[in-house]
Design an enzyme around this catalytic site. Structure first.
Site, PDB file in Angstrom:
ATOM      1  N   GLN A 183     -37.487  34.850  16.637  1.00  0.00           N
ATOM      2  CA  GLN A 183     -37.260  35.760  15.502  1.00  0.00           C
ATOM      3  C   GLN A 183     -36.392  36.945  15.937  1.00  0.00           C
ATOM      4  O   GLN A 183     -36.651  37.574  16.961  1.00  0.00           O
ATOM      5  CB  GLN A 183     -38.609  36.243  14.952  1.00  0.00           C
TER       6      GLN A 183
ATOM      7  N   ASP B 193     -32.726  27.010  13.912  1.00  0.00           N
ATOM      8  CA  ASP B 193     -32.040  28.109  13.217  1.00  0.00           C
ATOM      9  C   ASP B 193     -30.537  27.830  13.093  1.00  0.00           C
ATOM     10  O   ASP B 193     -29.848  28.484  12.304  1.00  0.00           O
ATOM     11  CB  ASP B 193     -32.201  29.410  14.022  1.00  0.00           C
TER      12      ASP B 193
ATOM     13  N   LYS C   3     -42.794  31.869   7.217  1.00  0.00           N
ATOM     14  CA  LYS C   3     -42.413  30.587   7.825  1.00  0.00           C
ATOM     15  C   LYS C   3     -43.660  29.759   8.148  1.00  0.00           C
ATOM     16  O   LYS C   3     -43.682  28.550   7.907  1.00  0.00           O
ATOM     17  CB  LYS C   3     -41.573  30.845   9.089  1.00  0.00           C
TER      18      LYS C   3
HETATM   19  N1  GUN Z   1     -34.232  37.374  11.320  1.00  0.00           N
HETATM   20  C1  GUN Z   1     -33.813  37.420  10.032  1.00  0.00           C
HETATM   21  N2  GUN Z   1     -33.453  36.196   9.614  1.00  0.00           N
HETATM   22  C2  GUN Z   1     -33.645  35.351  10.650  1.00  0.00           C
HETATM   23  C3  GUN Z   1     -33.464  33.947  10.815  1.00  0.00           C
HETATM   24  O1  GUN Z   1     -33.031  33.207   9.938  1.00  0.00           O
HETATM   25  N3  GUN Z   1     -33.797  33.462  12.039  1.00  0.00           N
HETATM   26  C4  GUN Z   1     -34.245  34.250  13.054  1.00  0.00           C
HETATM   27  N4  GUN Z   1     -34.511  33.667  14.214  1.00  0.00           N
HETATM   28  N5  GUN Z   1     -34.423  35.540  12.928  1.00  0.00           N
HETATM   29  C5  GUN Z   1     -34.123  36.097  11.722  1.00  0.00           C
END
Ligand code: GUN
Length: 293
Positions: free
Chosen positions: A96, A119, A52
C-alpha cells in the site's frame, strides 16, 4: 445524458468474479489469495486496505494483511517482499502506497515479482502493457476501460483527450486507448500542465478523461455537445452539509458539464468503485496463470 454508474457496475463485476471463484471451489482448486503490506498507520491507507480485504471476502478470495511499524528498514521490508514472492500460497500482493518518507518507493515496487504484482506498478507490467502484451493493468486505467466496454461506448476512430500525464492514470490510459483493441483504436491527445490552449483540444474531443487532481477544473464551455466525460479526480473538501463533515469533488464541474454530455461518470460513484475490481480481476488472473503462463 446517461450517468455511468461505477458503483452498480463494480457490484456486477464482483458478482461475476464470485461466480468464477465458486466454480474454482467446486472443482477443489486453490482459492485465489491476495496479500497486502501496510506500513505505518496512515488513515487513508488503513481505509483503502480495509476496503480491499472486504472486497476479497465478498468474492470468496483469501486475503492476508501484513502490518509493519513505520520504522521498519527498507532492507527488512524487501526481505518480507521476497518472502511473499517465494510463497506459493500467495497468488498476488500489493504494497500500500504511500510509504513513509525513508523508503524509495520505486525500489520497493521493483522488489515485487512481476507475476505477483497485481497492482500493475512494476516496470515489467507497465512495459508489457505498453507493448500490448498480456499484463496486469493498474486499477484506474482498468476501471475506465471496463466502463467504456460495458456501456458499449464507441472509441474506435474517436478523438480522446486525456488531461494529465501521471504514471498511474494519464500515461497508461492514453496508451491503452490508442492500441489496436476494443476499447481502443482511438486517436489520443495527452494534455498536461504545459499544454497551450488546452480548451482547443477538449472542445473537439469525443471523449475527455480528466485526471489532474484539480477540483472542478473542466467547465461546460470546454467540451462539445454530446461528449463522453470520465472524471478521475477526487478532492476532499470540508462541508457542513454532510454527516462526515467532508465532501468529495471531482475534476469536472459536474452540474454544468453533465447536461451537455452523452455519458458522464459521477464523483463519488464513478471511476472510484471500479478500481478495486481491477485488483480482484488481476488476482484471479494471477491464480489462474492467465498473464504469466
Ligand atoms: N494507494 C492509493 N491507491 C493505491 C493503489 O492502487 N495501490 C497501492 N499499492 N497503493 C495505493
Amino acid at each position: 445524458m446517461e450517468i455511468i454508474d461505477g458503483k452498480k457496475l463494480s457490484q456486477a463485476l464482483k458478482a461475476e468474479i464470485k461466480t468464477k471463484v465458486d466454480a474454482i471451489k467446486a472443482r477443489g482448486e486453490k482459492i485465489p489469495h491476495l496479500a497486502a503490506i501496510l506500513v505505518g498507520h496512515d488513515g487513508a491507507s488503513e481505509t483503502y486496505v480495509g476496503h480491499k480485504e472486504k472486497a476479497c471476502a465478498q468474492v470468496g478470495f483469501k486475503s492476508t494483511l501484513l502490518r509493519f511499524e513505520d520504522d521498519i528498514s527498507e532492507a527488512d521490508l524487501i526481505k518480507e517482499i521476497h518472502a511473499l514472492n517465494d510463497n506459493p500460497d500467495i497468488d498476488g500482493f500489493i504494497v500500500q502506497l504511500p510509504l513513509p518518507k525513508h523508503f524509495d518507493e520505486q525500489k520497493i515496487i521493483e522488489a515485487i515479482a512481476p507475476e505477483k504484482d497485481v497492482d500493475g506498478f512494476h516496470p515489467v507490467n507497465v512495459g508489457r502493457m505498453s507493448l500490448g502484451m498480456p499484463a496486469y493493468i493498474s486499477a484506474t486505467p482498468f476501471g475506465i476501460m471496463e466502463m467504456l466496454k460495458r456501456y458499449e461506448i464507441e472509441t474506435s476512430g474517436k478523438h480522446v483527450v486525456v488531461l494529465g500525464r501521471s504514471n498511474i492514470v494519464g500515461r497508461p490510459i492514453s496508451l491503452l486507448l490508442g492500441q489496436k483493441s476494443n476499447p481502443g483504436n482511438a486517436t489520443v491527445t495527452m494534455c498536461h500542465s504545459r499544454t497551450k490552449n488546452l480548451e482547443a483540444f477538449t472542445r473537439q474531443a469525443d471523449i475527455v478523461i480528466v485526471a489532474l487532481g484539480i477540483a472542478e477544473f473542466l467547465k461546460a464551455d470546454m467540451i462539445k455537445e454530446g461528449a463522453v466525460v470520465i472524471d478521475v479526480g477526487i478532492t476532499r473538501i470540508k462541508s457542513d452539509k454532510t454527516k462526515s463533515g467532508w465532501k468529495l469533488l471531482g475534476d469536472v464541474a459536474y452540474d454544468e458539464v453533465a447536461p451537455k454530455c452523452s455519458y458522464i461518470t459521477p464523483v463519488p460513484g464513478g471511476v472510484g468503485p471500479m478500481t478495486i475490481v481491477a485488483l480482484l480481476n488481476n488476482t484471479l488472473d494471477a491464480a489462474q496463470k492467465k498473464v504469466y503462463k
